[in-house]
Design a protein around this motif. Structure first.
Motif, PDB file in Angstrom:
ATOM      1  N   MET A  85      45.935  28.717  52.661  1.00 11.21           N
ATOM      2  CA  MET A  85      45.299  30.000  53.481  1.00 11.21           C
ATOM      3  C   MET A  85      46.595  31.075  53.362  1.00 11.21           C
ATOM      4  N   ILE A  86      47.790  30.529  53.322  1.00  8.91           N
ATOM      5  CA  ILE A  86      49.033  31.202  53.362  1.00  8.91           C
ATOM      6  C   ILE A  86      49.131  32.116  51.766  1.00  8.91           C
ATOM      7  N   GLU A  87      48.713  30.905  50.745  1.00 12.11           N
ATOM      8  CA  GLU A  87      48.567  31.541  49.436  1.00 12.11           C
ATOM      9  C   GLU A  87      47.643  32.643  49.282  1.00 12.11           C
ATOM     10  N   VAL A  88      46.496  32.565  50.042  1.00  9.14           N
ATOM     11  CA  VAL A  88      45.538  33.656  50.035  1.00  9.14           C
ATOM     12  C   VAL A  88      46.080  34.927  50.491  1.00  9.14           C
ATOM     13  N   TRP A  89      46.672  34.750  51.510  1.00 13.04           N
ATOM     14  CA  TRP A  89      47.233  35.938  52.223  1.00 13.04           C
ATOM     15  C   TRP A  89      48.138  36.527  51.176  1.00 13.04           C
ATOM     16  N   ARG A  90      49.089  36.000  50.643  1.00 13.43           N
ATOM     17  CA  ARG A  90      50.065  36.378  49.648  1.00 13.43           C
ATOM     18  C   ARG A  90      49.623  37.103  48.230  1.00 13.43           C
ATOM     19  N   LYS A  91      48.585  36.154  47.977  1.00 14.07           N
ATOM     20  CA  LYS A  91      48.261  36.318  46.623  1.00 14.07           C
ATOM     21  C   LYS A  91      46.546  37.027  46.337  1.00 14.07           C
ATOM     22  N   ALA A  92      46.302  37.692  47.489  1.00 11.25           N
ATOM     23  CA  ALA A  92      44.976  38.275  47.637  1.00 11.25           C
ATOM     24  C   ALA A  92      44.779  39.500  46.571  1.00 11.25           C
ATOM     25  N   ASP A  93      45.819  40.270  46.146  1.00 10.01           N
ATOM     26  CA  ASP A  93      45.745  41.145  45.154  1.00 10.01           C
ATOM     27  C   ASP A  93      45.332  40.471  43.622  1.00 10.01           C
ATOM     28  N   ARG A  94      45.282  39.368  43.581  1.00 11.93           N
ATOM     29  CA  ARG A  94      44.851  38.593  42.464  1.00 11.93           C
ATOM     30  C   ARG A  94      43.361  38.480  42.190  1.00 11.93           C
ATOM     31  N   PHE A  95      42.673  38.713  43.435  1.00 11.62           N
ATOM     32  CA  PHE A  95      41.303  38.165  43.208  1.00 11.62           C
ATOM     33  C   PHE A  95      40.628  39.347  42.907  1.00 11.62           C
ATOM     34  N   ARG A  96      39.474  39.229  41.768  1.00 10.86           N
ATOM     35  CA  ARG A  96      38.764  40.161  41.064  1.00 10.86           C
ATOM     36  C   ARG A  96      37.473  39.958  41.433  1.00 10.86           C
ATOM     37  N   PRO A  97      36.701  40.602  42.212  1.00 12.86           N
ATOM     38  CA  PRO A  97      35.384  40.375  42.673  1.00 12.86           C
ATOM     39  C   PRO A  97      34.582  40.436  41.401  1.00 12.86           C
ATOM     40  N   GLU A  98      34.583  41.097  40.507  1.00 11.82           N
ATOM     41  CA  GLU A  98      33.647  41.106  39.237  1.00 11.82           C
ATOM     42  C   GLU A  98      33.677  39.810  38.502  1.00 11.82           C
ATOM     43  N   ARG A  99      34.888  38.973  38.834  1.00  5.63           N
ATOM     44  CA  ARG A  99      34.958  37.768  38.003  1.00  5.63           C
ATOM     45  C   ARG A  99      34.333  36.467  38.739  1.00  5.63           C
ATOM     46  N   GLY A 100      34.029  36.768  40.172  1.00  2.00           N
ATOM     47  CA  GLY A 100      33.247  35.764  40.737  1.00  2.00           C
ATOM     48  C   GLY A 100      33.567  35.661  42.346  1.00  2.00           C
ATOM     49  N   ALA A 101      32.938  35.128  43.070  1.00  4.44           N
ATOM     50  CA  ALA A 101      33.024  35.308  44.508  1.00  4.44           C
ATOM     51  C   ALA A 101      34.307  34.739  45.093  1.00  4.44           C
ATOM     52  N   ALA A 102      34.569  35.505  46.264  1.00  4.59           N
ATOM     53  CA  ALA A 102      35.997  35.157  46.851  1.00  4.59           C
ATOM     54  C   ALA A 102      36.063  33.770  47.377  1.00  4.59           C
ATOM     55  N   LYS A 103      34.862  33.099  47.748  1.00  5.28           N
ATOM     56  CA  LYS A 103      34.780  31.719  47.984  1.00  5.28           C
ATOM     57  C   LYS A 103      35.278  30.829  47.123  1.00  5.28           C
ATOM     58  N   SER A 104      34.778  30.965  45.908  1.00  7.83           N
ATOM     59  CA  SER A 104      34.832  30.303  44.582  1.00  7.83           C
ATOM     60  C   SER A 104      36.408  30.276  44.343  1.00  7.83           C
ATOM     61  N   TRP A 105      36.899  31.497  44.177  1.00  3.81           N
ATOM     62  CA  TRP A 105      38.477  31.826  44.162  1.00  3.81           C
ATOM     63  C   TRP A 105      39.177  30.997  44.909  1.00  3.81           C
TER      64      TRP A 105
END
Length: 197
Positions: free
Chosen positions: A69-89
């Motif tokens: 969850m810390i990593e999610v906070w720090r690296k959220a900018d790497r999430f790309r919605p067009e590539r898949g769901a947040a849950k999967s990421w």
């Protein structure tokens, strides 16, 4: 004549809940702390479940969950919605972390086994000390998990990421005075949970 077949397979349709979490994670990437609380609440249970299935140890699964969850906070900018769901990421991050922990534990056990063979016997005091330290660390994680997000997150950033008050305030886009108050309250609750005064 229909041309649907030539378009190739379409990605599976996401549920409204998944799309909601996707939107929250995009806002987390912009430093939105309240959006992170929403992502945390939505995904902490599936992350914990996945970590536990891999590690088969509740305390270690809790540790991995907090790390993820810390990593999610720090690296959220790497999430790309067009590539898949947040849950999967997020679950991909959790899987990677849990597998790394399994390898690390195995390597540690192997090192201890070799060290024991070399010294023939580890002094009893050292074993007791190591067990107590591990149990205390597990208790700290359990107590942290019992705090509200607004208190837990600043403490985690300060003590596990080594950030100063000012850096924590900046990371959370929150006034430094508010961060200090939350951390003091969180520490007080941690002491009570750990059995202090």
């Amino acid at each position: 004549m229909s041309h649907t077949a030539s378009e190739g397979p379409r990605p599976p349709e996401r549920s409204a809940a998944d799309r909601h979490v996707d939107g929250l994670l995009v806002r987390v990437a912009q430093g939105d702390e309240r959006a992170f609380v929403g992502v945390y609440d939505a995904l902490v249970v599936p992350v914990m479940g996945l970590a536990y299935r891999i590690l088969r140890d509740e305390a270690q699964a809790e540790e991995v969950t907090q790390d993820v969850m810390i990593e999610v906070w720090r690296k959220a900018d790497r999430f790309r919605p067009e590539r898949g769901a947040a849950k999967s990421w997020v679950l991909t991050l959790a899987h990677r972390r849990a597998v790394e922990r399994v390898r690390s534990v195995r390597a540690g056990v192997e090192r201890e086994r070799k060290a024991a063979q070399l010294s023939h016997q580890t002094p009893f005091d050292e074993v007791v000390e190591a067990v107590e330290e591990r149990e205390e660390r597990a208790q700290v994680y359990r107590c942290l998990a019992g705090l509200g997000n607004t208190q837990r997150l600043p403490l985690v950033l300060a003590y596990y990421q080594g950030l100063t008050y000012a850096e924590v305030a900046e990371a959370l886009s929150t006034p430094a005075g508010t961060v200090k108050t939350r951390m003091r309250t969180g520490l007080r609750r941690l002491r009570v949970c750990m059995g202090g005064d």
